[in-house]
Design an enzyme around this catalytic site. Structure first.
Site, PDB file in Angstrom:
ATOM      1  N   TRP A 101       0.829  -1.216   0.000  1.00 59.55           N
ATOM      2  CA  TRP A 101       0.000   0.000   0.000  1.00 59.55           C
ATOM      3  C   TRP A 101       0.855   1.255   0.000  1.00 59.55           C
ATOM      4  O   TRP A 101       0.521   2.241  -0.666  1.00 59.55           O
ATOM      5  CB  TRP A 101      -0.984  -0.037   1.179  1.00 59.55           C
ATOM      6  CG  TRP A 101      -1.832  -1.267   1.105  1.00 59.55           C
ATOM      7  CD1 TRP A 101      -1.834  -2.322   1.973  1.00 59.55           C
ATOM      8  CD2 TRP A 101      -2.769  -1.604   0.066  1.00 59.55           C
ATOM      9  NE1 TRP A 101      -2.709  -3.286   1.536  1.00 59.55           N
ATOM     10  CE2 TRP A 101      -3.298  -2.878   0.381  1.00 59.55           C
ATOM     11  CE3 TRP A 101      -3.212  -0.961  -1.089  1.00 59.55           C
ATOM     12  CZ2 TRP A 101      -4.244  -3.520  -0.433  1.00 59.55           C
ATOM     13  CZ3 TRP A 101      -4.152  -1.602  -1.898  1.00 59.55           C
ATOM     14  CH2 TRP A 101      -4.656  -2.864  -1.572  1.00 59.55           C
ATOM     15  N   ASP A 171      -1.058   6.532   6.658  1.00 58.12           N
ATOM     16  CA  ASP A 171      -2.188   5.649   6.346  1.00 58.12           C
ATOM     17  C   ASP A 171      -2.267   4.634   7.484  1.00 58.12           C
ATOM     18  O   ASP A 171      -1.370   3.808   7.654  1.00 58.12           O
ATOM     19  CB  ASP A 171      -1.928   4.963   5.003  1.00 58.12           C
ATOM     20  CG  ASP A 171      -2.946   3.878   4.662  1.00 58.12           C
ATOM     21  OD1 ASP A 171      -3.845   3.605   5.479  1.00 58.12           O
ATOM     22  OD2 ASP A 171      -2.830   3.288   3.563  1.00 58.12           O
ATOM     23  N   LYS A 195     -11.463  -2.417   8.168  1.00 59.24           N
ATOM     24  CA  LYS A 195     -10.663  -3.394   8.887  1.00 59.24           C
ATOM     25  C   LYS A 195     -10.986  -3.394  10.381  1.00 59.24           C
ATOM     26  O   LYS A 195     -11.107  -4.428  10.997  1.00 59.24           O
ATOM     27  CB  LYS A 195      -9.170  -3.132   8.652  1.00 59.24           C
ATOM     28  CG  LYS A 195      -8.811  -3.245   7.170  1.00 59.24           C
ATOM     29  CD  LYS A 195      -7.433  -2.732   6.873  1.00 59.24           C
ATOM     30  CE  LYS A 195      -7.148  -2.706   5.386  1.00 59.24           C
ATOM     31  NZ  LYS A 195      -7.151  -4.004   4.731  1.00 59.24           N
TER      32      LYS A 195
END
Length: 360
Positions: A101, A171, A195
């Site tokens: 990511w 992030d 999540k």
């Protein structure tokens, strides 16, 4: 059918009491005669839902007054572009590459300016966090970017990088609300909620107010300007109303559980059970440097693809689902987010022990 133990990396397990409450309110939210799914985002009822959610999140995270909280769409992947669009004044930024990511965010930033790789752990399949105490940061960099917890590879920054005074963007998608953080150390903290907090479709961004301006890169769409969203309290267009409503319920659940310090304790206990087993196992092995292990995502392997597949199949039959590892790591991965009960991890370890003895 009874509930399974869901070890999915996301969309992931949610607290059962939140799901039950949402089910009870599905047809009629608090006497309104309709579902939250059906109501106007401009109406008084939803206005109350989003304002209360923000107030609870500010309380849980102790968010300073000079930060805005935005409930947005597009997920973290869209935010990879929003960061440079809104922050790249000098068209130069530093990225620390610790997984898939961070790498994707880095590639996206290259579209808008010069993205510089400050450090990387790609040399060992992202199985550790690189030393970030003395990075080659230059004066003309607009910000330094990290992905704080790496869902796929199971690593976590335990110490924030030394940004040498530059704004830090993080992030936190897969570690959001798993432990206390000092928001004032960041310029921007953001994450997809699917999540640890709610259903897919919402990204929460906590942004220092001085970064929310009209001074954005030329060609930035109106929707992707943070100022557009901040000026309209996340209601510039129809937001993901139902997702925000569930997030609000999860915030209440976290408060009821004792807040982020209690969450951290709960998560450390769970992770210890699994890591302790992996450290003594002769069949299963963790893949991450011990000092960089995530509390949220635990990858492990047997060393044999056949044995991995056999384990995953056997585990599923016993009600332990979504344990297959990401294709770039292989093996297995147990994601043990806030809502995973301790008994889920205990039972998984019992099953792993039994499997190991049967396959010695």
């Amino acid at each position: 059918m009874s509930r399974v133990y869901n070890f999915s990396a996301g969309p992931a397990v949610l607290p059962e009491e939140v799901l039950k409450e949402a089910a009870d309110e599905m047809m009629d939210y608090k006497g309104s005669g309709m579902s939250v799914m059906e109501m106007s985002h401009r109406g008084k009822i939803f206005d109350g839902i989003i304002k209360e959610a923000e107030a609870d999140l500010r309380d849980i995270m102790n968010i300073p007054d000079n930060y805005k909280v935005l409930f947005l769409q597009g997920g973290a992947s869209q935010f990879f572009a929003e960061v440079p669009m809104n922050m790249m004044k000098n068209k130069k930024a530093g990225y620390i590459i610790t997984g898939q990511w961070a790498k994707k965010a880095f590639q996206e930033a290259k579209i808008y300016g010069e993205a510089v790789e400050l450090a990387s752990s790609a040399d060992k399949t992202f199985s550790y966090i690189p030393d970030c105490s003395d990075l080659p940061i230059t004066d003309d960099m607009d910000y330094v970017y990290i992905c704080e917890n790496n869902t796929i590879y199971g690593t976590k920054f335990k110490t924030l990088p030394n940004t040498k005074g530059k704004d830090l963007v993080s992030d936190v998608s897969s570690c959001f609300l798993s432990e206390p953080i000092d928001v004032s150390k960041y310029a921007v903290v953001y994450g997809g909620v699917q999540k640890n907090i709610g259903p897919a479709g919402v990204v929460i961004a906590i942004i220092r107010e001085d970064l929310i301006t009209d001074d954005v890169l030329e060609g930035t769409p109106t929707m992707l300007k943070w100022k557009t969203q901040a000026d309209n309290d996340s209601l510039y267009n129809t937001p993901p109303c139902y997702g925000i409503y569930i997030c609000g319920k999860v915030f209440k659940w976290i408060k009821k559980m004792g807040g982020l310090s209690a969450m951290k304790e709960h998560n450390e206990k769970k992770a210890k059970i699994l890591y302790d087993f992996l450290d003594q196992s002769k069949l299963f092995k963790g893949t991450v440097a011990k000092e960089d292990r995530s509390l949220m995502n635990v990858p492990f392997v047997t060393g044999s693809e056949e044995m991995d597949a056999k384990f995953i199949k056997a585990a599923e039959k016993e009600g332990f689902v979504s344990l297959k590892g990401h294709r770039t790591v292989g093996g297995m991965r147990a994601s043990i987010y806030n809502a995973m009960p301790i008994e889920g991890v205990e039972k998984l370890v019992e099953f792993m022990d039994k499997f190991e003895k049967e396959n010695a």
